[in-house]
Design an enzyme around this catalytic site. Structure first.
Site, PDB file in Angstrom:
ATOM      1  N   HIS A  24       0.873  -1.193   0.000  1.00  0.00           N
ATOM      2  CA  HIS A  24       0.000   0.000   0.000  1.00  0.00           C
ATOM      3  C   HIS A  24       0.899   1.229   0.000  1.00  0.00           C
ATOM      4  O   HIS A  24       1.558   1.508  -0.987  1.00  0.00           O
ATOM      5  CB  HIS A  24      -0.940  -0.109   1.213  1.00  0.00           C
ATOM      6  CG  HIS A  24      -2.056   0.879   1.253  1.00  0.00           C
ATOM      7  ND1 HIS A  24      -2.373   1.719   0.220  1.00  0.00           N
ATOM      8  CD2 HIS A  24      -2.965   1.170   2.237  1.00  0.00           C
ATOM      9  CE1 HIS A  24      -3.408   2.478   0.561  1.00  0.00           C
ATOM     10  NE2 HIS A  24      -3.787   2.158   1.781  1.00  0.00           N
ATOM     11  N   HIS A  62      -2.517  -2.400  -9.885  1.00  0.00           N
ATOM     12  CA  HIS A  62      -3.418  -1.777  -8.928  1.00  0.00           C
ATOM     13  C   HIS A  62      -4.687  -2.602  -8.865  1.00  0.00           C
ATOM     14  O   HIS A  62      -5.121  -3.130  -9.893  1.00  0.00           O
ATOM     15  CB  HIS A  62      -3.744  -0.347  -9.381  1.00  0.00           C
ATOM     16  CG  HIS A  62      -4.267   0.498  -8.287  1.00  0.00           C
ATOM     17  ND1 HIS A  62      -5.598   0.522  -7.939  1.00  0.00           N
ATOM     18  CD2 HIS A  62      -3.633   1.328  -7.416  1.00  0.00           C
ATOM     19  CE1 HIS A  62      -5.751   1.343  -6.924  1.00  0.00           C
ATOM     20  NE2 HIS A  62      -4.580   1.839  -6.581  1.00  0.00           N
ATOM     21  N   ASP A  65       2.789   5.348  -7.194  1.00  0.00           N
ATOM     22  CA  ASP A  65       4.058   5.210  -6.479  1.00  0.00           C
ATOM     23  C   ASP A  65       5.267   5.068  -7.383  1.00  0.00           C
ATOM     24  O   ASP A  65       6.398   5.140  -6.910  1.00  0.00           O
ATOM     25  CB  ASP A  65       3.995   3.984  -5.560  1.00  0.00           C
ATOM     26  CG  ASP A  65       2.933   4.153  -4.511  1.00  0.00           C
ATOM     27  OD1 ASP A  65       2.954   5.188  -3.840  1.00  0.00           O
ATOM     28  OD2 ASP A  65       2.076   3.270  -4.376  1.00  0.00           O
TER      29      ASP A  65
HETATM   30  C1  LIG Z   1      -1.281  -3.377  -6.076  1.00  0.00           C
HETATM   31  C2  LIG Z   1      -1.426  -4.903  -6.047  1.00  0.00           C
HETATM   32  C3  LIG Z   1      -1.284  -5.346  -4.582  1.00  0.00           C
HETATM   33  C4  LIG Z   1      -2.802  -5.274  -6.585  1.00  0.00           C
HETATM   34  O1  LIG Z   1      -2.941  -6.626  -6.429  1.00  0.00           O
HETATM   35  P1  LIG Z   1      -4.212  -7.474  -6.916  1.00  0.00           P
HETATM   36  O2  LIG Z   1      -5.300  -6.586  -7.367  1.00  0.00           O
HETATM   37  O3  LIG Z   1      -4.495  -8.444  -5.841  1.00  0.00           O
HETATM   38  O4  LIG Z   1      -3.668  -8.173  -8.216  1.00  0.00           O
HETATM   39  P2  LIG Z   1      -3.058  -9.613  -8.284  1.00  0.00           P
HETATM   40  O5  LIG Z   1      -1.988  -9.765  -7.251  1.00  0.00           O
HETATM   41  O6  LIG Z   1      -4.187 -10.599  -8.296  1.00  0.00           O
HETATM   42  O7  LIG Z   1      -2.373  -9.568  -9.705  1.00  0.00           O
HETATM   43  C5  LIG Z   1      -2.916 -10.104 -10.893  1.00  0.00           C
HETATM   44  C6  LIG Z   1      -1.769 -10.720 -11.699  1.00  0.00           C
HETATM   45  O8  LIG Z   1      -0.783  -9.713 -12.009  1.00  0.00           O
HETATM   46  C7  LIG Z   1       0.474 -10.055 -11.400  1.00  0.00           C
HETATM   47  N1  LIG Z   1       0.995  -8.831 -10.802  1.00  0.00           N
HETATM   48  C8  LIG Z   1       0.295  -7.879 -10.121  1.00  0.00           C
HETATM   49  N2  LIG Z   1       1.096  -6.860  -9.783  1.00  0.00           N
HETATM   50  C9  LIG Z   1       2.313  -7.179 -10.252  1.00  0.00           C
HETATM   51  C10 LIG Z   1       3.566  -6.519 -10.212  1.00  0.00           C
HETATM   52  N3  LIG Z   1       3.691  -5.324  -9.629  1.00  0.00           N
HETATM   53  N4  LIG Z   1       4.619  -7.102 -10.798  1.00  0.00           N
HETATM   54  C11 LIG Z   1       4.482  -8.311 -11.396  1.00  0.00           C
HETATM   55  N5  LIG Z   1       3.331  -8.991 -11.481  1.00  0.00           N
HETATM   56  C12 LIG Z   1       2.257  -8.420 -10.911  1.00  0.00           C
HETATM   57  C13 LIG Z   1       0.141 -11.086 -10.316  1.00  0.00           C
HETATM   58  O9  LIG Z   1       1.249 -11.913 -10.064  1.00  0.00           O
HETATM   59  C14 LIG Z   1      -1.007 -11.815 -10.950  1.00  0.00           C
HETATM   60  O10 LIG Z   1      -0.477 -12.685 -11.936  1.00  0.00           O
HETATM   61  P3  LIG Z   1      -1.160 -14.114 -12.201  1.00  0.00           P
HETATM   62  O11 LIG Z   1      -2.519 -13.807 -12.739  1.00  0.00           O
HETATM   63  O12 LIG Z   1      -0.244 -14.777 -13.157  1.00  0.00           O
HETATM   64  O13 LIG Z   1      -1.216 -14.795 -10.856  1.00  0.00           O
HETATM   65  C15 LIG Z   1      -0.345  -5.571  -6.901  1.00  0.00           C
HETATM   66  O14 LIG Z   1      -0.473  -5.162  -8.250  1.00  0.00           O
HETATM   67  C16 LIG Z   1       1.063  -5.308  -6.404  1.00  0.00           C
HETATM   68  O15 LIG Z   1       1.534  -5.998  -5.499  1.00  0.00           O
HETATM   69  N6  LIG Z   1       1.774  -4.267  -6.991  1.00  0.00           N
HETATM   70  C17 LIG Z   1       3.069  -3.901  -6.520  1.00  0.00           C
HETATM   71  C18 LIG Z   1       2.962  -3.071  -5.268  1.00  0.00           C
HETATM   72  C19 LIG Z   1       2.460  -1.669  -5.540  1.00  0.00           C
HETATM   73  O16 LIG Z   1       2.931  -0.985  -6.431  1.00  0.00           O
HETATM   74  N7  LIG Z   1       1.487  -1.236  -4.713  1.00  0.00           N
HETATM   75  C20 LIG Z   1       0.977   0.126  -4.758  1.00  0.00           C
HETATM   76  C21 LIG Z   1      -0.470   0.175  -5.055  1.00  0.00           C
HETATM   77  S1  LIG Z   1      -0.971   1.868  -5.199  1.00  0.00           S
END
Ligand SMILES: CC(C)(COP(=O)(O)OP(=O)(O)OC[C@H]1O[C@@H](n2cnc3c(N)ncnc32)[C@H](O)[C@@H]1OP(=O)(O)O)[C@@H](O)C(=O)NCCC(=O)NCCS
Length: 428
Positions: free
Chosen positions: A267, A306, A362
């Site tokens: 987050h 996101h 971010d």
């Molecule tokens: C923001 C976040 C937590 C959202 O997660 P979510 O909605 O639960 O999405 P998921 O984790 O289900 O991701 C869907 C797919 O994309 C992939 N993915 C998501 N974010 C990714 C990233 N930053 N890098 C690589 N792969 C990513 C996941 O591994 C998943 O792949 P799969 O379908 O093969 O399993 C996630 O994108 C993340 O961890 N991003 C990095 C942290 C970040 O920048 N957070 C700030 C948010 S403002």
């Protein structure tokens, strides 16, 4: 066509009609779907609230597919271009842009509540100099609760306003002092001649000069970053503020809970994680290897993806432009080239395209903060300062919503059935 959903329960052959309002069904309507009288009734299962609206809200609108973000109907791009953070905070909290007299009063009130009790300063001294400033901010926010016993009157509007003003006013003071403590520098008291962002810069960076003069470009850039981070509807930290506040806990501890949620790397800690990632990559030549490790699932491309945006985060677009203005003053952040290269590759790579992974807020904000002289540990703290207005707006909306009660999700119990207690000498 009726705005209803017809559900047939194939366990019993019974059919139910459930109203559809605002594109949702009311989960409690499912409760009447039962196998027999002893049945509790059907529940919906939604871990992490991926498809559950937990409230009605008139504060922030996001269309994740189109990359739209609006506060109270105003597009984020227009607010970032034309307004000031305190004006936006007022808008979020009270629903309309302030008139000039309302704004004058609001700025006056916030400016005159920036001081914190001296014992809080001594409390800050109790922390190790190398402890994370976000941990200290969370603790001190909760500590503020002990100074304002009347803040427990959460249903008294006038009282609420007083504490909302205090929190918005004191966030920069606590944040700046958390930073000064890390450096072993004396705390700088607020300067009422400066604006919200300018005073924050003064409390952070003032040394022996009698009067700190913030650089206008950096002051404006910080104010715009505050606007961009002010609210983002029902995210993890806002939901925490609402959940804790729903027990009628006071706003200080509700916001401490929200700040704790913001601390996590998924987050508000993400911009810190982005910077660490860029520093670890270290060289443009290492970018392709890093991308392939992400695709193998060995690491995340921090600052990408996101839960809501499946398009370019509109805040990231504004920040990317802002970065140019800031780098013009501070000099170019050498990590920018690595970030740009990562973005170019990711936006054209099937792995990221298929999963709709775009830069989020971010991805570039950390580069700006670093160029302005902030250490990475301060990044989530910088996020928390403006987000306080969003948390408070959402907390207030929750308290005034007659449909809201104490937050209490259900569970699917997966443990043992009843079994008799086993004395210790009989356990395997
Ligand atoms: C923001 C976040 C937590 C959202 O997660 P979510 O909605 O639960 O999405 P998921 O984790 O289900 O991701 C869907 C797919 O994309 C992939 N993915 C998501 N974010 C990714 C990233 N930053 N890098 C690589 N792969 C990513 C996941 O591994 C998943 O792949 P799969 O379908 O093969 O399993 C996630 O994108 C993340 O961890 N991003 C990095 C942290 C970040 O920048 N957070 C700030 C948010 S403002």
């Amino acid at each position: 066509m009726a705005d209803t959903l017809t559900i047939t329960d194939n366990r019993t052959g019974q059919t139910y009609e459930v109203p559809i309002t605002d594109g949702t069904i009311n989960a409690i309507d499912l409760r009447k779907i039962r196998v027999d009288d002893g049945d509790f009734g059907l529940m919906s299962y939604d871990p992490s609230y991926k498809n559950t609206a937990a409230c009605r809200s008139a504060i922030t609108f996001i269309d994740g597919d189109l990359g739209i973000l609006r506060y109270r109907g105003y597009p984020i791009e227009q607010l970032a271009e034309q307004s000031q953070y305190l004006e936006v905070a007022y808008l979020l909290l009270y629903g309309e842009l302030p008139t000039s007299s309302q704004y004058e009063q609001w700025v006056h009130d916030v400016t005159h509540h920036t001081y914190v009790h001296e014992s809080l300063k001594r409390g800050m001294d109790g922390y190790r100099y190398d402890s994370h400033p976000m941990g200290r901010l969370i603790a001190l926010l909760a500590t503020l609760s002990t100074f304002y016993d009347d803040a427990k009157q959460v249903h008294d509007r006038k009282n609420r306003r007083e504490h909302i003003v205090k929190i918005i006013a004191k966030m920069p003071t606590l944040a700046a002092w958390a930073y000064r403590h890390s450096l072993g520098r004396p705390y700088v008291y607020p300067d009422n001649d400066l604006g919200y962002a300018g005073n924050f810069l003064s409390m952070l960076f003032k040394l022996a000069e009698p009067k700190y003069k913030p650089h206008p470009v950096l002051e404006r850039a910080l104010d715009v970053l505050f606007i961009l981070h002010a609210d983002h509807e029902q995210n993890c930290s806002t939901s925490a503020a609402r959940a804790v506040g729903s027990s009628e806990a006071d706003p200080y501890v509700s916001l401490a809970a929200a700040a704790a949620a913001l601390y996590g790397p998924l987050h508000g800690g993400a911009n810190e994680a982005v910077l660490r990632m860029l520093t670890k990559i270290g060289d443009l030549k290492a970018v392709p290897e890093f991308i392939s490790s992400v695709k193998k699932g060995e690491s995340l491309l921090m600052g990408f993806g996101h839960r809501v945006y499946k398009n370019y985060d509109p805040r990231a677009k504004v920040i990317k432009r802002l970065a140019d203005e800031v780098f013009h003053v501070t000099g170019r952040n050498p990590l920018l080239d690595i970030a740009l290269e990562l973005e170019t590759i990711a936006l054209n790579d099937d792995y990221f395209v298929k999963r709709k992974l775009y830069p989020n807020v971010d991805f570039y904000s950390g580069l700006i903060y670093q160029a302005m002289g902030f250490p990475v540990e301060m990044f989530p703290v910088l996020f928390a300062i403006p987000r306080a207005s969003g948390w408070l707006a959402q907390w207030q909306e929750m308290l005034e919503d007659p449909e809201q009660k104490i937050a209490r999700p259900r569970q699917i119990y997966t443990g043992h059935n009843e079994r008799p207690y086993v004395p210790m000498n009989k356990r395997g």
